[in-house]
Structures are given as C-alpha cells and as structure tokens.
Scaffold this motif. Structure first.
Motif: not given
Length: 449
Positions: A76-78, A125-128, A201-203
């Motif tokens: 998801y993070r990418p 979407m990926p964040y969720g 995304a990075l943390g």
C-alpha cells in the motif's frame, strides 16, 4: 502488536493531509464554482456527480490493485508515496478561475476536478487499508482509527478556523471573497496536503504479510455481498457522511444568506470540528465499554439533534452553535469507529468466504464517502436551484432564504435516522472478533501447508 506513538502520529497525518483537501473541496469548491467561476448551481453539482460515477469504477479497482501488489515496501505505501505530490497540485488547480468562455470554464472545472479525484483515490485507497497490515491487535486498530480521525478533525478545525480569513486577506479588496483569495487558500491547503500525506507514507511500516490474494475482482466483489457487517458499515458511512458533506457545503450558503454573516461560517464549522479533537481522546475507551454498534447509534442520534436544533434556532446564535456542537459529537463517535471496524470486517469476510479483500472493502467505503459528498453537493445545487437561488445576487429572495433555513435542519435529521436504521443489523462484537481471529489464524496456517 503494539505501535509507537510516533508511528500512530505518522499514520494520523495521512488523514490530516487528505482531510485538508476534503474539507476544502466540500466546503468551498461548490461556492467557488457558482460565485467565482460563474457556473450554474446545477452544472456545478453535476461535476461532483459525474466524478463520483467515475469513482464507482476507480475506487474499488484501486483497492483491488493494491491488494494484489507485492513490493519490498509493501502493498500500500508505494501508491501513497507516488500519489502525494500530484494530489496537491490538482487540488490547487481546482481553484484557478481562467478568463474563458462559459464552456471553457466548465471544461476546466471538469478536467481539474477529475484529475484531483484520480490522485485522491490513488492515495486514499491504500491508506485506508494500511492499518490492516500495520498490526493485528484489535485495540491498536481502534487506536489507529482514533489517531486517524483526530488528524481528520484537526484538519477540519484548522481549515474552517482560518479559511475565510485567508480568502479575504489575499482578495483584491481585502474584504470580499474573490478568485485571488480562493486560489491562495487552494495553494496553502495543497502544500499541507502534500506534506502530511508524505509523512504518512514514509513514517509507517507494513509488518503483516497476508497470504497472496488470488481471487479475481468479480469474486472479491461477490464476497462483499456475503459480508453483512461490511455492508452495514458501507451504508452507515454513506448516510453519516451525507450529513457531514451537506452541512459542510450548505453552511456557507446558510451563513451568508440566512444568518447574513460570513463570520458564522468559521464559527459553525470550527465548532463542529473542535468537538472531535477533544472527544476522540475518549472514543477508544467508550467503544471498548459500549461496543461499536451502540456508538454508531449514539452518533446518529446526535445528527438528528443537530438538525432539530437548527430548525429551532432561527437566527439565535446560541442555538446555532449548539446545533454545531451536536454535529461535532456526531463526528466524534462515528468515523474513528468506522476506521477501527474496517480491518475487523475484512477479517470477518476472509473468515466467512476465504477471500481476503481489505483494499476492496476500503475502496467501497471510500466510494461511499465520495458518493455521499457528490450526491449531497448535487442535492445542494438542485435544492438551491429549486429554491430560486441566483449566485450573482448579493441578497436572495425571501422565499429562497427561508428555503435555505428549512433545508439546513430537515436534511440532517433524515440522514441521522437512516444512518441508525442501516447499522442495526451490525453484529460484530469484541467476543466474536476474538473467536474469528483465532479461527482465521488456523485457516491461514492450513493454507500455507
């Protein structure tokens, strides 16, 4: 699996950034389209509706793509990393008002908003789904939901506290709200959006490596139909977010034309978003004590009370603010609860059907949120047109003003009632989830052999 405060905060920054964008769009883009860009209220509302029709495919597809992605950085993070910068750029461009013909302006609004929607989806979407692979601890998932919602409401609080001041400060006359002021606000919010979504995304880190998802999209969609708790959440999301989106968009017209005071915009909306900043400190414990379902019902009752108080208020500032307080209590209890439930309904779906689809479930939930925003905004445009609203007039007709007053109270009541009805069949208790997680772990071990 306990998470550090730092990672919880980084995760919450995702909604801090994306909700800066969301609140800017729901509160100010409609009136920017009608009063600055010069579009009709129906045409402006139709833009939101068509973009949401596009999202009917885009959201679930993006969720499913993320579910099937495997990289060294996770699933998801990418996508969150790739989306952050264009997300902010196209948000700012939505608030550009070119000196073109009416058709040219309409085309500009369509293109910029659709591009904003695409990259918003690519992040959201990926964040969720990210919390589903950060930890499998039920309390931690609830805590992540609270941090996420705290970030969302902080964004709403800050935006609505300072937005009108920023618009008027950068406007040409330093008093009226013109296109220069709206663009300045758009740029400032876009920078915040890029900054905080990048932190999320990075943390954060994807720790859980779920089994490979081999189900086709059609099979995954079919499995959602067998997931009653997921369906309850999706409908609850839709109707409660309809309440939020309607209030956010309609408050601008209500304050300007019924209350006759632009300063009431930040007062009402800041009050709504201040309550959750305090209330969310207690929400995880309240959910633990009362359960998800009771918390949802209480939130729906608060929405009903908010609408009822608005009808009683007239121009009484005290009652107007009290209505906003109950609106804030609705936000306090519902969204942290929803995000905390999402990983659980995904686990339930895998336990019941054997198909794991957290990204798809979240995609459908986000689609429900966007559909609520679009339909509520379209409803605002349609209601204003029906009530005789003319964007070029500084003073509206008396019947239009009264119509705005009635709609501001009646619609929240309806949304609250329907939201409660939708959540009644929800049956995932803490005890049931413990049983499901144990059996699910054994099922996964069996598949790995």
């Amino acid at each position: 699996m306990k998470l550090t405060i730092r990672e919880r905060l980084c995760y919450g920054c995702g909604d801090l950034g994306s909700q800066f964008a969301y609140n800017l769009v729901t509160t100010y883009l409609m009136i920017f389209f009608t009063d600055i860009l010069g579009l009709s209220s129906v045409a402006a509302g139709t833009i939101f509706l068509i973009a949401t029709a596009f999202d009917a495919i885009n959201d679930p597809l993006m969720g499913s793509i993320a579910d099937h992605t495997k990289t060294k950085h996770g699933s998801y993070r990418p996508y969150m990393m790739a989306a952050a910068i264009p997300y902010g750029i196209f948000l700012a461009l939505c608030f550009v008002a070119p000196e073109w013909s009416y058709s040219g302006k309409l085309a500009w609004a369509y293109v910029m908003y659709l591009l904003y929607v695409i990259f918003s989806t690519m992040f959201q979407m990926p964040y969720g789904s990210l919390s589903n692979v950060m930890t499998d601890d039920l309390k931690e998932r609830t805590m992540l939901g609270a941090f996420r919602d705290w970030g969302a409401n902080l964004a709403g609080f800050l935006l609505n506290m300072f937005a009108v001041t920023i618009i008027t400060h950068f406007s040409a006359s330093d008093q009226n709200m013109d296109k220069r002021g709206y663009l300045a606000l758009g740029i400032i919010v876009a920078v915040c959006c890029v900054l905080f979504t990048s932190v999320a995304a990075l943390g954060t880190k994807e720790r859980i490596r779920p089994p490979k998802n081999t189900a086709k999209l059609t099979e995954s969609l079919k499995s959602i139909g067998q997931n009653k708790p997921a369906l309850c959440i999706l409908f609850m999301v839709f109707f409660i977010n309809s309440f939020v989106a309607f209030r956010s968009t309609f408050t601008t017209y209500y304050a300007l034309y019924y209350l006759g005071d632009e300063n009431m915009i930040p007062m009402i909306l800041t009050t709504m978003y201040t309550l959750p900043l305090l209330g969310l400190l207690f929400v995880p414990k309240l959910i633990e004590m009362m359960g998800n379902k009771r918390m949802f019902i209480i939130s729906g009752l608060c929405a009903i009370l908010s609408g009822g108080l608005s009808l009683l208020a007239g121009t009484n500032t005290t009652l107007v603010v009290l209505s906003a307080i109950f609106g804030g209590l609705t936000l306090s209890g519902v969204f942290a609860n929803i995000w905390g439930c999402m990983p659980n309904v995904a686990d339930y779906g895998e336990w019941k059907t054997g198909i794991r689809a957290p990204g798809l479930i979240y995609g459908l939930a986000t689609f429900a949120i966007k559909l609520a925003v679009a339909l509520s905004t379209y409803l605002v445009g349609w209601l204003l047109d029906w009530g005789g609203y003319v964007g070029s007039l500084e003073v509206q007709a008396d019947h239009t003003v009264q119509f705005i007053y009635m709609a501001n109270g009646v619609l929240p009541i309806l949304f609250g009632i329907i939201g409660i009805v939708m959540i009644l069949p929800y049956n995932l208790t803490q005890e049931k989830m413990v049983k499901i997680k144990t059996e699910l772990a054994n099922m996964r071990k069996g598949r790995e052999k």
